[in-house]
Write a protein that holds these residues in place. Structure first.
Motif, mmCIF file in Angstrom:
data_model
loop_
_atom_site.group_PDB
_atom_site.id
_atom_site.type_symbol
_atom_site.label_atom_id
_atom_site.label_comp_id
_atom_site.label_asym_id
_atom_site.label_seq_id
_atom_site.Cartn_x
_atom_site.Cartn_y
_atom_site.Cartn_z
ATOM 1 N N ALA A 165 0.830 -1.203 0.000
ATOM 2 C CA ALA A 165 0.000 0.000 0.000
ATOM 3 C C ALA A 165 0.864 1.252 0.000
ATOM 4 C CB ALA A 165 -0.930 0.006 1.207
ATOM 5 N N GLN A 166 2.054 1.155 0.569
ATOM 6 C CA GLN A 166 2.959 2.302 0.609
ATOM 7 C C GLN A 166 3.603 2.575 -0.744
ATOM 8 O OE1 GLN A 166 5.665 1.275 3.748
ATOM 9 N NE2 GLN A 166 4.109 1.440 5.335
ATOM 10 N N VAL A 167 3.651 1.563 -1.614
ATOM 11 C CA VAL A 167 4.248 1.721 -2.938
ATOM 12 C C VAL A 167 3.459 2.750 -3.750
ATOM 13 C CG1 VAL A 167 4.642 0.531 -5.133
ATOM 14 C CG2 VAL A 167 5.302 -0.553 -3.005
ATOM 15 N N GLY A 168 2.166 2.805 -3.534
ATOM 16 C CA GLY A 168 1.322 3.765 -4.245
ATOM 17 C C GLY A 168 0.306 3.066 -5.113
ATOM 18 N N SER A 169 -0.895 3.582 -5.092
ATOM 19 C CA SER A 169 -1.996 2.926 -5.791
ATOM 20 C C SER A 169 -1.811 2.923 -7.306
ATOM 21 C CB SER A 169 -3.320 3.575 -5.414
ATOM 22 O OG SER A 169 -3.333 4.931 -5.782
ATOM 23 N N ARG A 170 -1.221 3.974 -7.873
ATOM 24 C CA ARG A 170 -1.017 3.996 -9.333
ATOM 25 C C ARG A 170 -0.076 2.892 -9.775
ATOM 26 N NH1 ARG A 170 -0.330 10.271 -11.039
ATOM 27 N NH2 ARG A 170 -2.382 10.907 -10.349
#
Length: 147
Positions: free
Chosen positions: A118-123
């Motif tokens: 989740a920290q990686v980013g939703s895009r």
């Protein structure tokens, strides 16, 4: 996140349905799939290695096949646990329709991730998931064309 797409597959709907329910075919077509086995009625356990940006991990995944309307549709519900990397949960509604000599496969998938993923980013997660989906259906189309 939601991903929707459709694919035109060059064979009869019955062949596509059979292939979508064949663990060996799925293992062959799922990027990073190390194993897949039937563990109960319409239940599978999978081990899949996946990379989302800088996060690469092995996911122990449980899949359930529900809402079966053979050979037209079903729903896949799954949850993958990747240890410290986090988890992913989702469901995909898959529909088949005969289109002349071809089969039109449509799907709509909803998924979520937690932990480091989740920290990686939703895009990034969404674009990687879309790429993995496209890779699966490209391989799937190639494999069923050989049958």
């Amino acid at each position: 996140m939601i991903i929707e797409d459709e694919y035109k597959l060059p064979c009869d709907m019955a062949i596509v349905w059979q292939a979508l329910n064949d663990p060996e075919m799925l293992k062959l077509c799922i990027t990073g799939c190390e194993s897949i086995e039937l563990t109960g009625e319409n239940q599978y356990e999978c081990l899949i290695t996946a990379k989302y940006g800088p996060v690469k991990t092995r996911f122990k995944t449980t899949l359930f096949v529900t809402n079966i309307n053979a050979p037209y549709s079903y729903t896949l519900v799954g949850e993958g646990k990747g240890g410290a990397a986090g988890f992913g949960k989702g469901r995909a509604d898959v529909q088949l329709a005969q289109n002349g000599e071809d089969t039109l496969l449509r799907y709509r998938a909803e998924f979520s991730v937690g932990g480091k993923l989740a920290q990686v980013g939703s895009r990034l997660v969404a674009s990687t998931t879309k790429k993995l989906s496209n890779d699966f259906f490209s391989r799937f189309s190639e494999e069923i064309s050989r049958t």
